[in-house]
Design a protein around this motif. Sequence first.
Motif, short mmCIF file in Angstrom:
data_model
loop_
_atom_site.label_atom_id
_atom_site.label_comp_id
_atom_site.label_asym_id
_atom_site.label_seq_id
_atom_site.Cartn_x
_atom_site.Cartn_y
_atom_site.Cartn_z
N GLN A 224 -2.43 9.55 -62.07
CA GLN A 224 -2.82 9.15 -60.72
C GLN A 224 -3.81 7.98 -60.78
N LEU A 225 -3.46 6.86 -60.15
CA LEU A 225 -4.21 5.61 -60.28
C LEU A 225 -4.67 5.17 -58.90
N GLN A 226 -6.00 5.07 -58.70
CA GLN A 226 -6.49 4.60 -57.41
C GLN A 226 -6.16 3.12 -57.26
N THR A 227 -5.54 2.78 -56.13
CA THR A 227 -4.99 1.44 -55.93
C THR A 227 -5.38 0.94 -54.55
N PHE A 228 -5.94 -0.28 -54.50
CA PHE A 228 -6.25 -0.91 -53.23
C PHE A 228 -5.08 -1.77 -52.80
N ALA A 229 -4.85 -1.82 -51.49
CA ALA A 229 -3.81 -2.69 -50.95
C ALA A 229 -4.35 -4.11 -50.81
N SER A 230 -3.50 -5.08 -51.14
CA SER A 230 -3.86 -6.49 -50.98
C SER A 230 -2.95 -7.13 -49.95
N GLN A 231 -3.15 -8.41 -49.72
CA GLN A 231 -2.30 -9.13 -48.79
C GLN A 231 -0.87 -9.21 -49.32
N GLU A 232 0.09 -9.32 -48.40
CA GLU A 232 1.49 -9.44 -48.80
C GLU A 232 1.71 -10.72 -49.59
N GLY A 233 2.67 -10.69 -50.51
CA GLY A 233 3.07 -11.88 -51.24
C GLY A 233 2.45 -12.04 -52.60
N GLY A 234 1.34 -11.38 -52.88
CA GLY A 234 0.73 -11.47 -54.19
C GLY A 234 1.34 -10.46 -55.15
N GLY A 235 0.94 -10.52 -56.40
CA GLY A 235 1.42 -9.58 -57.40
C GLY A 235 0.49 -8.39 -57.52
N SER A 236 0.94 -7.38 -58.26
CA SER A 236 0.12 -6.21 -58.54
C SER A 236 -0.74 -6.47 -59.76
N THR A 237 -1.97 -5.98 -59.74
CA THR A 237 -2.89 -6.16 -60.86
C THR A 237 -3.46 -4.82 -61.29
N LEU A 238 -3.62 -4.64 -62.59
CA LEU A 238 -4.21 -3.44 -63.16
C LEU A 238 -5.68 -3.71 -63.44
N GLY A 239 -6.56 -2.93 -62.82
CA GLY A 239 -7.98 -3.14 -62.98
C GLY A 239 -8.57 -2.28 -64.08
N MET A 240 -9.90 -2.19 -64.08
CA MET A 240 -10.58 -1.46 -65.14
C MET A 240 -10.33 0.04 -65.08
N ASN A 241 -9.91 0.58 -63.93
CA ASN A 241 -9.58 2.01 -63.92
C ASN A 241 -8.31 2.29 -64.72
N PHE A 242 -7.50 1.28 -65.00
CA PHE A 242 -6.37 1.41 -65.93
C PHE A 242 -6.87 1.25 -67.37
N LEU A 243 -7.65 0.21 -67.64
CA LEU A 243 -8.09 -0.05 -69.01
C LEU A 243 -9.05 1.02 -69.52
N SER A 244 -9.73 1.72 -68.62
CA SER A 244 -10.65 2.78 -69.06
C SER A 244 -9.91 3.97 -69.66
#
Length: 350
Positions: A224-244
């Motif tokens: 389970q990965l906490q994910t913030f929504a961004s504006q439409e059209g951009g790509g998905s990014t993995l933040g430090m909660n993934f790298l941790s």
Amino acid sequence: MPVTIDGKPYHFILDTGAPYTFIDNRSAAALSKALPSKDVPEYFRDYVGGLAVIDGTALKQDQVVYWETRPIQIGARTISSSVPWIGVDLSMFDMSYGSHVDGLLGANAFRQLNWGFDNVAHTLAVWSQPPSTAGYERCAPYEDAFGSSPSLNILLANGNGGPMKIDTGSTFTVSPLDHIQIFKDQGATVEDIGKFSRMSANGVYEVDSYLVDGLHLGDLPIGQLQTFASQEGGGSTLGMNFLSRFDRFAFIPSEMLFCFNARHFTRNDPKPLRLIELSVESGHLLIGPVNLSSDSLPEGLEPGDVLVSVNGKPVEPADIEALRHQLAYTPSGQLELQIEREGTQSTIKL
């Protein structure tokens, strides 16, 4: 991370989500000189004009000053640049991090060295030459491109998937709403957990937040990965909660390899119990910042309240990230905040 420029120490964030090196205009004025437009390569000016790299919000051109670069030293290693530093106002980062941020080392700096992170020992190693991969349990290829960030191939349980960029400058994973819908349509579990306030170079804004479960790195479920929504059209990014999730990991740009050890990789980000943003202003920890809407705060708290102590322990600006976690996840009835408002202190129990 600490760096040295012209023999003096500075504090930069290693931010693979930024394509180039950014510097705070206040810091730059003390160590460099601004460049006239004619001295900045045209392709670079055009490229910067289309950037939206600060937490997904558009970079306003009247914010930008171009600065002559200086060699940046990380220990005994030197990073240089063929293009100017991009100068912006990073004061909102100061408020968010609890200390002055002089700049962001972007992907162009990241590619010049090899990086090893140890989440157990809390250390960062930097090498000029590619390190041996023998000490890592697994390695996966990653992609990279001009003006972009390194990206890993992330799969869903049905085998479909695609690249997600690595953003070391973001605490959490970020995806546009259409990607979040794709995750859901292809079998991932997506739980809406409400709106969060975030701070960027362009101010304070609110975003929808989700818990996404069903993503995989190869055959390893991420959890389970906490994910913030961004504006439409951009790509998905993995933040430090993934790298941790990794015990140790390394990026080797010359080989485009991401190597890692992970005894307990699969884990679930917990669901926050309450939404309380913090900021630092004039050396004080504030509930807010002051221009935050009070609608998202628990009853009894207002934007601009000075946080004095938590459960009887005085707070310091340097503790801001640990305090965010404590305020979000402490069970109901076990959290006591001492606040000051207009010179009067009071106690809030949550």
